[in-house]
Design a protein around this motif. Structure first.
Motif, PDB file in Angstrom:
ATOM      1  N   ALA A  29       0.819  -1.219   0.000  1.00 47.63           N
ATOM      2  CA  ALA A  29       0.000   0.000   0.000  1.00 47.63           C
ATOM      3  C   ALA A  29       0.850   1.265   0.000  1.00 47.63           C
ATOM      4  O   ALA A  29       0.524   2.242  -0.689  1.00 47.63           O
ATOM      5  N   GLU A  30       1.952   1.251   0.756  1.00 47.59           N
ATOM      6  CA  GLU A  30       2.785   2.452   0.851  1.00 47.59           C
ATOM      7  C   GLU A  30       3.476   2.745  -0.485  1.00 47.59           C
ATOM      8  O   GLU A  30       3.488   3.883  -0.962  1.00 47.59           O
ATOM      9  N   GLN A  33       0.867   3.947  -3.082  1.00 51.27           N
ATOM     10  CA  GLN A  33       0.462   5.347  -2.949  1.00 51.27           C
ATOM     11  C   GLN A  33       1.569   6.290  -3.396  1.00 51.27           C
ATOM     12  O   GLN A  33       1.305   7.362  -3.944  1.00 51.27           O
ATOM     13  N   GLU A 136     -11.486   8.322   0.440  1.00 44.08           N
ATOM     14  CA  GLU A 136     -10.692   7.090   0.350  1.00 44.08           C
ATOM     15  C   GLU A 136     -10.854   6.409  -1.004  1.00 44.08           C
ATOM     16  O   GLU A 136     -10.045   5.550  -1.360  1.00 44.08           O
ATOM     17  N   LYS A 144     -10.035   1.074  -1.684  1.00 45.29           N
ATOM     18  CA  LYS A 144      -9.791   2.313  -0.948  1.00 45.29           C
ATOM     19  C   LYS A 144      -8.291   2.594  -0.836  1.00 45.29           C
ATOM     20  O   LYS A 144      -7.492   1.669  -0.720  1.00 45.29           O
ATOM     21  N   ILE A 145      -7.945   3.868  -0.871  1.00 44.77           N
ATOM     22  CA  ILE A 145      -6.573   4.279  -0.590  1.00 44.77           C
ATOM     23  C   ILE A 145      -6.477   4.624   0.896  1.00 44.77           C
ATOM     24  O   ILE A 145      -7.493   4.774   1.574  1.00 44.77           O
ATOM     25  N   SER A 146      -5.271   4.752   1.395  1.00 47.43           N
ATOM     26  CA  SER A 146      -5.069   5.167   2.782  1.00 47.43           C
ATOM     27  C   SER A 146      -4.866   6.682   2.821  1.00 47.43           C
ATOM     28  O   SER A 146      -3.879   7.184   2.294  1.00 47.43           O
ATOM     29  N   ARG A 148      -4.008   8.330   5.170  1.00 50.42           N
ATOM     30  CA  ARG A 148      -2.862   8.633   6.029  1.00 50.42           C
ATOM     31  C   ARG A 148      -1.562   8.737   5.225  1.00 50.42           C
ATOM     32  O   ARG A 148      -0.559   9.238   5.740  1.00 50.42           O
ATOM     33  N   LYS A 149      -1.604   8.243   3.987  1.00 50.07           N
ATOM     34  CA  LYS A 149      -0.389   8.225   3.178  1.00 50.07           C
ATOM     35  C   LYS A 149      -0.423   9.256   2.055  1.00 50.07           C
ATOM     36  O   LYS A 149       0.424   9.237   1.163  1.00 50.07           O
TER      37      LYS A 149
END
Length: 227
Positions: A29-30, A33, A136, A144-146, A148-149
């Protein structure tokens, strides 16, 4: 020496290597993004099969891919509702095919939302968010994306005039403090003291204003003792 073409086995090996890298990025995920953040058209958003989207705290930009033969607006249909988006285009045979038909994650202001066609490339849709929030996902059915990132900072231009003025004043005061100079509030107080210095009945009238005789701290003025 003439270079011989790579064998099919070598090509397959290279392709497998790149596929493994791509699978690693898309499964993390990191990293995924970061890939989205590197593209202005998916900044704070994502890249999907036939579209990509980006966002600020106030709005969204969506680009839906179109075939090269789509050159005119009459060959596309875009229906924007407060919580639904539908995009379709005319095929070369004259039939209509749907590119997007789904509910939005949150509501938008349909009257403030617009679209345009970039011939042979994509349909650009600008959506005005009804609420200031980070999405999101663009559509309810997509991954969904995060949030937070993503870059959740707000540009100065997204703030109202009062907030921009307040931030500008805070930045100015911080620079003044680092330079050992009076802040904007201290300057205002000094201007009042300067006017009073030469006012009628003042014992200092006719003399040069001396700010060193006063100290200003959070709007409170004290007279410095003469040594």
């Amino acid at each position: 020496m003439k270079q011989l073409p790579a064998s099919s086995t070598e090509n397959q090996s290279v392709n497998t290597h790149y596929m493994l890298i791509l699978q690693y990025i898309t499964s993390n995920a990191e990293w995924l993004q970061q890939l989205y953040q590197s593209n202005p058209e998916s900044y704070n958003g994502a890249i999907r099969d036939n579209y990509r989207w980006s966002q600020s705290i106030l709005d969204l930009d969506v680009r839906v891919n179109m075939p090269e033969f789509i050159k005119k607006g009459k060959d596309v249909k875009v229906v924007i509702d407060k919580k639904h988006l539908k995009v379709s285009h005319r095929t070369e045979s004259g039939d209509w095919t749907v590119d997007m038909d789904d509910n939005l994650t949150w509501e938008i202001n349909k009257e403030e939302s617009i679209w345009s066609l970039v011939p042979g490339e994509h349909i650009h849709i600008s959506l005005d968010k009804r609420e200031e929030r980070w999405w999101e996902a663009l559509l309810v059915t997509e991954p969904k994306i995060s949030v937070r990132k993503i870059d959740a900072s707000r540009p100065m231009t997204d703030l109202d005039d009062e907030a921009q003025a307040k931030i500008g004043e805070m930045m100015y005061n911080e620079r003044q403090k680092r330079m050992g100079l009076p802040t904007s509030e201290e300057q205002k107080v000094q201007n009042v003291l300067k006017d009073a210095w030469n006012a009628e009945g003042s014992p200092f009238k006719g003399t040069e204003f001396d700010p060193s005789k006063f100290s200003v701290n959070q709007g409170v003025v004290t007279i410095n003792d003469e040594k």
